[in-house]
Design a protein around this motif. Structure first.
Motif, PDB file in Angstrom:
ATOM      1  N   GLY A   1      -5.944   3.470  -6.905  1.00  0.00           N
ATOM      2  CA  GLY A   1      -4.648   3.892  -6.377  1.00  0.00           C
ATOM      3  C   GLY A   1      -4.646   3.997  -4.869  1.00  0.00           C
ATOM      4  O   GLY A   1      -3.707   3.573  -4.208  1.00  0.00           O
ATOM      5  N   VAL A   2      -5.721   4.524  -4.314  1.00  0.00           N
ATOM      6  CA  VAL A   2      -5.801   4.683  -2.856  1.00  0.00           C
ATOM      7  C   VAL A   2      -6.099   3.353  -2.182  1.00  0.00           C
ATOM      8  O   VAL A   2      -5.424   2.952  -1.240  1.00  0.00           O
ATOM      9  N   LEU A   3      -7.110   2.662  -2.653  1.00  0.00           N
ATOM     10  CA  LEU A   3      -7.529   1.433  -1.995  1.00  0.00           C
ATOM     11  C   LEU A   3      -6.659   0.237  -2.344  1.00  0.00           C
ATOM     12  O   LEU A   3      -6.585  -0.713  -1.571  1.00  0.00           O
ATOM     13  N   GLY A   4      -6.017   0.272  -3.471  1.00  0.00           N
ATOM     14  CA  GLY A   4      -5.150  -0.841  -3.855  1.00  0.00           C
ATOM     15  C   GLY A   4      -4.026  -1.039  -2.877  1.00  0.00           C
ATOM     16  O   GLY A   4      -3.707  -2.156  -2.490  1.00  0.00           O
ATOM     17  N   HIS A   5      -3.424   0.049  -2.430  1.00  0.00           N
ATOM     18  CA  HIS A   5      -2.336  -0.043  -1.459  1.00  0.00           C
ATOM     19  C   HIS A   5      -2.857  -0.492  -0.102  1.00  0.00           C
ATOM     20  O   HIS A   5      -2.197  -1.244   0.602  1.00  0.00           O
ATOM     21  N   ALA A   6      -4.040  -0.070   0.264  1.00  0.00           N
ATOM     22  CA  ALA A   6      -4.615  -0.467   1.552  1.00  0.00           C
ATOM     23  C   ALA A   6      -4.927  -1.953   1.560  1.00  0.00           C
ATOM     24  O   ALA A   6      -4.742  -2.623   2.576  1.00  0.00           O
ATOM     25  N   ARG A   7      -5.387  -2.491   0.445  1.00  0.00           N
ATOM     26  CA  ARG A   7      -5.705  -3.927   0.384  1.00  0.00           C
ATOM     27  C   ARG A   7      -4.445  -4.765   0.496  1.00  0.00           C
ATOM     28  O   ARG A   7      -4.443  -5.812   1.126  1.00  0.00           O
ATOM     29  N   VAL A   8      -3.364  -4.315  -0.114  1.00  0.00           N
ATOM     30  CA  VAL A   8      -2.107  -5.060  -0.018  1.00  0.00           C
ATOM     31  C   VAL A   8      -1.620  -5.076   1.420  1.00  0.00           C
ATOM     32  O   VAL A   8      -1.219  -6.125   1.944  1.00  0.00           O
ATOM     33  N   GLU A   9      -1.651  -3.942   2.097  1.00  0.00           N
ATOM     34  CA  GLU A   9      -1.221  -3.873   3.490  1.00  0.00           C
ATOM     35  C   GLU A   9      -2.122  -4.722   4.388  1.00  0.00           C
ATOM     36  O   GLU A   9      -1.650  -5.403   5.295  1.00  0.00           O
ATOM     37  N   ALA A  10      -3.422  -4.701   4.154  1.00  0.00           N
ATOM     38  CA  ALA A  10      -4.345  -5.493   4.962  1.00  0.00           C
ATOM     39  C   ALA A  10      -4.106  -6.986   4.748  1.00  0.00           C
ATOM     40  O   ALA A  10      -4.175  -7.773   5.697  1.00  0.00           O
ATOM     41  N   ALA A  11      -3.804  -7.375   3.548  1.00  0.00           N
ATOM     42  CA  ALA A  11      -3.547  -8.789   3.269  1.00  0.00           C
ATOM     43  C   ALA A  11      -2.256  -9.244   3.943  1.00  0.00           C
ATOM     44  O   ALA A  11      -2.158 -10.391   4.405  1.00  0.00           O
ATOM     45  N   ARG A  12      -1.281  -8.360   4.036  1.00  0.00           N
ATOM     46  CA  ARG A  12      -0.030  -8.726   4.707  1.00  0.00           C
ATOM     47  C   ARG A  12      -0.253  -8.978   6.192  1.00  0.00           C
ATOM     48  O   ARG A  12       0.403  -9.813   6.794  1.00  0.00           O
ATOM     49  N   HIS A  13      -1.195  -8.239   6.784  1.00  0.00           N
ATOM     50  CA  HIS A  13      -1.448  -8.365   8.214  1.00  0.00           C
ATOM     51  C   HIS A  13      -2.563  -9.354   8.519  1.00  0.00           C
ATOM     52  O   HIS A  13      -2.938  -9.501   9.674  1.00  0.00           O
ATOM     53  N   GLY A  14      -3.129  -9.987   7.519  1.00  0.00           N
ATOM     54  CA  GLY A  14      -4.155 -10.995   7.739  1.00  0.00           C
ATOM     55  C   GLY A  14      -5.548 -10.441   7.933  1.00  0.00           C
ATOM     56  O   GLY A  14      -6.459 -11.173   8.294  1.00  0.00           O
ATOM     57  N   ASP A  15      -5.756  -9.167   7.718  1.00  0.00           N
ATOM     58  CA  ASP A  15      -7.077  -8.566   7.884  1.00  0.00           C
ATOM     59  C   ASP A  15      -7.838  -8.668   6.572  1.00  0.00           C
ATOM     60  O   ASP A  15      -7.405  -8.163   5.551  1.00  0.00           O
ATOM     61  N   THR A  16      -9.002  -9.312   6.603  1.00  0.00           N
ATOM     62  CA  THR A  16      -9.790  -9.465   5.384  1.00  0.00           C
ATOM     63  C   THR A  16     -10.923  -8.461   5.309  1.00  0.00           C
ATOM     64  O   THR A  16     -11.650  -8.425   4.343  1.00  0.00           O
ATOM     65  N   GLY A  17     -11.112  -7.686   6.338  1.00  0.00           N
ATOM     66  CA  GLY A  17     -12.207  -6.719   6.336  1.00  0.00           C
ATOM     67  C   GLY A  17     -13.463  -7.250   6.991  1.00  0.00           C
ATOM     68  O   GLY A  17     -14.348  -6.500   7.355  1.00  0.00           O
TER      69      GLY A  17
END
Length: 66
Positions: free
Chosen positions: A43-59
């Motif tokens: 729940g916590v990280l799922g939303h962060a991954r979606v936002e990161a993918a929208r901004h092009g950040d892969t980690g």
């Protein structure tokens, strides 16, 4: 030796109490404890991954990889 020692040779109630019950109960307890932790983390990280993918950040940027 079982036949020779008779009923006093093996304490089946102690074997069940000290070995079989913990062997069955420990995976159940671990699963019950892991389920809410996994749901929370997704729940916590799922939303962060979606936002990161929208901004092009892969980690990989934060790890120093090209």
């Amino acid at each position: 030796m079982w036949a020779g020692s008779g009923e006093q040779g093996a304490y089946f109630d102690k074997v069940v109490e000290r070995i079989l019950i913990p062997a069955v109960a420990s995976p159940v307890v671990a699963g019950v404890a892991a389920l809410p932790a996994t749901v929370f983390a997704l729940g916590v990280l799922g939303h962060a991954r979606v936002e990161a993918a929208r901004h092009g950040d892969t980690g990989s940027d934060t790890l120093g990889f090209p």
